[in-house]
Design an enzyme around this catalytic site. Sequence first.
Site, PDB file in Angstrom:
ATOM      1  N   THR A 273       1.701  -3.849  11.184  1.00  0.00           N
ATOM      2  CA  THR A 273       0.634  -3.782  10.164  1.00  0.00           C
ATOM      3  C   THR A 273       1.179  -4.342   8.939  1.00  0.00           C
ATOM      4  O   THR A 273       1.707  -3.634   8.089  1.00  0.00           O
ATOM      5  CB  THR A 273       0.314  -2.382   9.686  1.00  0.00           C
ATOM      6  OG1 THR A 273       0.097  -1.618  10.777  1.00  0.00           O
ATOM      7  CG2 THR A 273      -0.840  -2.374   8.729  1.00  0.00           C
TER       8      THR A 273
ATOM      9  N   ASN B  51       0.773  10.981   6.666  1.00  0.00           N
ATOM     10  CA  ASN B  51      -0.343  10.338   7.359  1.00  0.00           C
ATOM     11  C   ASN B  51      -1.427  11.297   7.814  1.00  0.00           C
ATOM     12  O   ASN B  51      -2.280  10.938   8.622  1.00  0.00           O
ATOM     13  CB  ASN B  51       0.186   9.549   8.565  1.00  0.00           C
ATOM     14  CG  ASN B  51       0.755   8.213   8.127  1.00  0.00           C
ATOM     15  OD1 ASN B  51       0.050   7.412   7.516  1.00  0.00           O
ATOM     16  ND2 ASN B  51       2.021   7.984   8.412  1.00  0.00           N
TER      17      ASN B  51
ATOM     18  N   THR C  75       0.865  -1.194   0.000  1.00  0.00           N
ATOM     19  CA  THR C  75       0.000   0.000   0.000  1.00  0.00           C
ATOM     20  C   THR C  75       0.899   1.240   0.000  1.00  0.00           C
ATOM     21  O   THR C  75       1.257   1.740  -1.053  1.00  0.00           O
ATOM     22  CB  THR C  75      -0.941   0.004   1.228  1.00  0.00           C
ATOM     23  OG1 THR C  75      -0.179  -0.227   2.402  1.00  0.00           O
ATOM     24  CG2 THR C  75      -2.008  -1.045   1.088  1.00  0.00           C
TER      25      THR C  75
END
Lengths: 417, 417
Positions: free
Chosen positions: B193, B401, B156
Amino acid sequence: MDLPYTRIKGGVCAAREFLGSAISCGIKNPKSDRLDLSLIYSKIGCLSAGMFTQNRVKAAPVRVSQSHLRAESLRAIITNSGNANACTGPTGMQDAKNMAKETSKLLGLRQREVGVCSTGVIGLPMPMIRIEPKYEGLVAGLGPKNGNDVARSIITSDTHEKEFAISFELHGKRVRIGGCAKGAGMINPNMATMLCFITTDANIGKRGLKEAIENSVENTFNRITIDGDTSTNDSVIVLANGAAENKTIRRGTKECRDFSHALEFVMNKLAKSIVRDGERVTKFVTLEVKSARNASDAKKVAQAVANSSLVKSSWNGEDPNWGRIIHAVGYSGASIREEFVDIYYESKAACKGGLQAKTNPEVLRNIVSKPAFKITIDLGIGDANHRIYSSDLSPEYVDFNRSEYAYWKQAKKDGLV
Amino acid sequence: MDLPYTRIKGGVCAAREFLGSAISCGIKNPKSDRLDLSLIYSKIGCLSAGMFTQNRVKAAPVRVSQSHLRAESLRAIITNSGNANACTGPTGMQDAKNMAKETSKLLGLRQREVGVCSTGVIGLPMPMIRIEPKYEGLVAGLGPKNGNDVARSIITSDTHEKEFAISFELHGKRVRIGGCAKGAGMINPNMATMLCFITTDANIGKRGLKEAIENSVENTFNRITIDGDTSTNDSVIVLANGAAENKTIRRGTKECRDFSHALEFVMNKLAKSIVRDGERVTKFVTLEVKSARNASDAKKVAQAVANSSLVKSSWNGEDPNWGRIIHAVGYSGASIREEFVDIYYESKAACKGGLQAKTNPEVLRNIVSKPAFKITIDLGIGDANHRIYSSDLSPEYVDFNRSEYAYWKQAKKDGLV
């Protein structure tokens, strides 16, 4: 809670018979004249109580002040900013003791009646050569109107001084409580990287004062976070000199609770002003956790969310990203049921029962675009609550904290390392 | 450890009889053709083992894969990126089950033989309308040379794919282990993650495989951190099909230990490549904690230091700021004695016995200016050690982010929210 209190001018010298003084000795920056050494002094005898960092690495002045507080009541506090006097070994201990000793001689006090605080860079020896010539001027400068100078002298990366004072009726007498604080970075629940000095002319017993400071710190300074780092120097010290001549407040009485509420009110103002002035902070976020299984779980959830880099980054980006919030709820260690979790931005639901709520995302986005907003996380499985004041994490915070190397270079130039 | 292994080409299709396929369905971005749906498949029956996030908020595909693994061995794994299918309720569960079901039909497998993984934004319903038309093409595209496509399709915010494969001798046969992984953000010890798929043609018993994956994950993926956030979707799945025709490896034998070491070797390469490619990371830091009182304390210290915003900011600033490191050691919760703490940058002492060491700060600064360096914290009070691979925190990480709002806007446009 606001009603019975009158806000009054000043801060740490607002209560009767307290004097302050601040001076520049070039610790913060040898080339500028920023105030960096200060003194708080009660003209008459007083009681004191303090709370200190829970970091196992404690700065020398923290150890000295703790030991002085155990032995006796403080009547004066000397503070420098620019150097934390932490990780400085026996020499640092001697330096902190000398700061108390030299001040006490000039004030005619016992050494143990003087508290010492420091804030600044960790691990560098104290530039005593800059401090020692300044004691006399510091004491000579004591005056009842210098509270603001003290407040300015203790700040480091704060952008402005933080002070607040109130008066209120107790036992038919007017009592004053005022103080100043510094914060900005290394701020976490469990005593932030902060100093806070509070003075009061209330006449209160030692045990009542101790209980009042413990409760008030728990509900104020232990509920703020900026970056999740707990410092080596955190100190909250309250001096009470009884100049208001109220009947002595005893622990467990209604008057003691009233005093405690007033103290908490002052600390809460100072605590919130620390978060608002956090390093490169753009958002003030009130985080309310509700309906947790127990108090410990409520606190775990609040702390995990308030300290998540990803959650804080999204606040900086004004993004109502409840997915990141629930992910932090999930790893907090608290007992939770995903399908019972509701998340609100102000009164608008972002998440209901663990799922995206019907609220238009634009409505949520408008809320997080404000400089201050409240997020409520309702866990729906118990009746314990916890509130934390937090802030966003900005690119500028990281940039600001990239290097303290200039301090080390200066220390090398000064022959300290 | 390197010696007995030969690095071979490829990743998740490097072992015999494994096929891969990847395709674009527009989940990552409807306007681009980035790969975002993939399939891994063993042509012959195989055993499997998996480890998953410890976040209490678990994505639907995690729950489905866990249940399939308990019931049976997986032979295929379907994965999408761009949407985590987390906090999506019963609909999300149905979507994850359907992904397994439709794939299993086309492959002639039982539904429980197909694992499902997702990674991406939390809280948005799955865009099944984009996925459903693609199953046939995905299965039709299966081939032995598509491992790199699979590796690319699962990333991602990673900047590049991560794959690695080796071969080695076992019971006189040549065994292969290969895999791919994705990471980048929400990375913390306790399963980052991340997704990691590993295939091997080793012939190994179920219990041996389970033990090998548990040990290997503990020593690799549980020892990396980027931002201290633990995600809802972390999954490590190993498929072993026995095509190497070695004598079955049984738990507790020397061969099982050899296999376990080889698996750990592959996972370690992938874990380190995740940290190196962390979101806007500029430093790869090996953090070694030594001589702690016990293993739990060693881990606490390593995690506190590796996750401190202030420590990580100073790494970004190439500042050998040991003061911030020892302050994190102090609040880690571990039992420590400040006066016994030594801190080294590579082999150079920055702090000895809790004090500034004699090393010239410029020497330390040169070390932290490198893209990769090692910091050793010697607590000097016991014999427990812990190692973590960590990274700096950059202004660009925060900036990157700040917002996932574009995903929510797209979901609204798609009628999903």
